[in-house]
Design an enzyme around this catalytic site. Structure first.
Site, mmCIF file in Angstrom:
data_model
loop_
_atom_site.group_PDB
_atom_site.id
_atom_site.type_symbol
_atom_site.label_atom_id
_atom_site.label_comp_id
_atom_site.label_asym_id
_atom_site.label_seq_id
_atom_site.Cartn_x
_atom_site.Cartn_y
_atom_site.Cartn_z
ATOM 1 C CE LYS A 53 4.021 -0.144 -1.087
ATOM 2 N NZ LYS A 53 2.917 -1.081 -1.024
ATOM 3 C CD GLN A 97 1.545 -3.718 1.119
ATOM 4 O OE1 GLN A 97 1.991 -2.588 1.000
ATOM 5 N NE2 GLN A 97 1.604 -4.594 0.134
ATOM 6 C CG ASP A 120 -2.222 0.878 -3.979
ATOM 7 O OD1 ASP A 120 -1.118 0.950 -4.570
ATOM 8 O OD2 ASP A 120 -2.418 0.199 -2.959
#
Ligand code: NAP
Length: 296
Positions: A53, A97, A120
């Site tokens: 990322k 994460q 997300d």
């Protein structure tokens, strides 16, 4: 019939090239998209996802603010960092994460993210908007699947899509996206899971099969009809003594045989995987545009 391979790497590269140009244009208007990334602990898969990322942010000219916290970090400290990022105007998207270490409450952390920065797409506000068909940040993996289908010219409207897997991050959101009354939806969707009786009965009826079960060989050649489109979301490690690292990655589909029946199929690796990070960047750029007043 031997399937045409859907090259997720290429589709992702094309989308990233477009995004890079868009980011350059935004910077000329004084808008630099920014992504806050929080990793807690040292899970090797998570470390590798986060590294990917950050690398992609650099490649596209997106500012990234990376925090790697020890596994024993207290929930309160993680919550404080999320709130700090919520208030930071340089950050348009926040990525925590997952999975978090076992002592942490993931839901509390996800709920704390400002929905305006929820790139997300896991916050209940984002999920609710998705379900009712309002504009929002869509979860990256199923959104990537949708783009792979669209960019491969697959007819979604009127198709019967059978999704194997009902997780909150893949199966459920994908089903919701595909049943929307919209030009990118209008599919008939069946969602299967471990309690489904006779999985093959459903997959054989599918025009499009999406496998997201996390188990190798969940979809075999006898389970699909000729000409089916197959999207393999699964990523599984299987032992392989011929590889230096001792394993290789496979999907949920018995690729070598299913590709002989399918019209289109994604490989693993190189299918859905590269799309997930790309969609995160798409959402971050969109968030920056909204914050900068160039998108609603
Ligand atoms: P998950 O939370 O473990 O969910 C798996 C789902 O598949 C569950 O709903 C489960 O049913 C169902 N399932 C498992 N075995 C099955 C079987 N034999 N028959 C029918 N249904 C079955 O997994 P996930 O997070 O959605 O991930 C799924 C896979 O996608 C994993 O391999 C993961 O690594 C991969 N993945 C890849 C990406 C990417 O970017 N490429 C992103 C996310 C996930 P129950 O609900 O009944 O248990």
């Amino acid at each position: 019939m031997t399937a045409r391979i859907i090259d997720g790497k290429q589709v992702a590269a094309d989308m990233r090239a477009e995004l890079k140009q868009e980011v350059a244009g935004l910077k000329e208007q004084g808008i630099t998209p920014g992504l806050g990334v929080i990793l807690v602990g040292d899970d090797p898969a998570s470390v590798s996802y986060v590294t990917g990322k950050e690398r992609t942010c650099d490649e596209l000219g997106i500012y990234s603010d990376h925090h790697h916290l020890p596994a024993e970090t207290a929930q309160a400290d993680l919550m404080a960092l999320v709130r700090k990022m919520n208030a930071d105007p340089k950050i348009n998207g926040i990525l925590v994460q997952l999975p978090l270490p076992k002592h942490m409450d993931e839901s509390e952390v996800i709920f704390a993210i400002d929905p305006a920065k929820d790139v997300d797409g896991f916050h209940p506000v984002s999920v609710g908007k998705m379900v009712v068909g309002e504009k929002t940040f869509l979860p990256c993996t199923p959104h990537g699947v949708l783009h792979l289908l669209l960019r491969s010219g697959v007819q979604i409207e009127g198709s019967h899509v059978v999704i194997v897997g009902r997780s909150n991050i893949v199966g459920k959101p994908l089903a919701n996206m595909l049943i929307q009354k919209s030009p990118t939806g209008n599919a008939t969707v069946t969602v299967c899971h471990t309690r489904t009786k006779d999985l093959a009965h459903y997959t054989r009826q599918a025009d499009i099969v999406v496998a997201a079960a996390g188990r190798p060989n969940t979809i075999t050649a006898d389970m699909v009809k000729d000409g089916v489109v197959v999207i393999d979301v699964g990523v599984n490690r299987v032992e392989d003594a011929t590889k230096k690292r001792g394993y290789r990655l496979v999907g949920d589909v018995d690729f070598e045989v299913v590709k002989e029946k399918a019209s289109l199929i994604t490989p693993v690796p190189g299918g859905v995987g590269p799309m997930t990070i790309t969609m995160l960047m798409v959402n971050t750029v969109e968030s920056a545009k909204r914050a900068g007043g160039v998108s609603k």
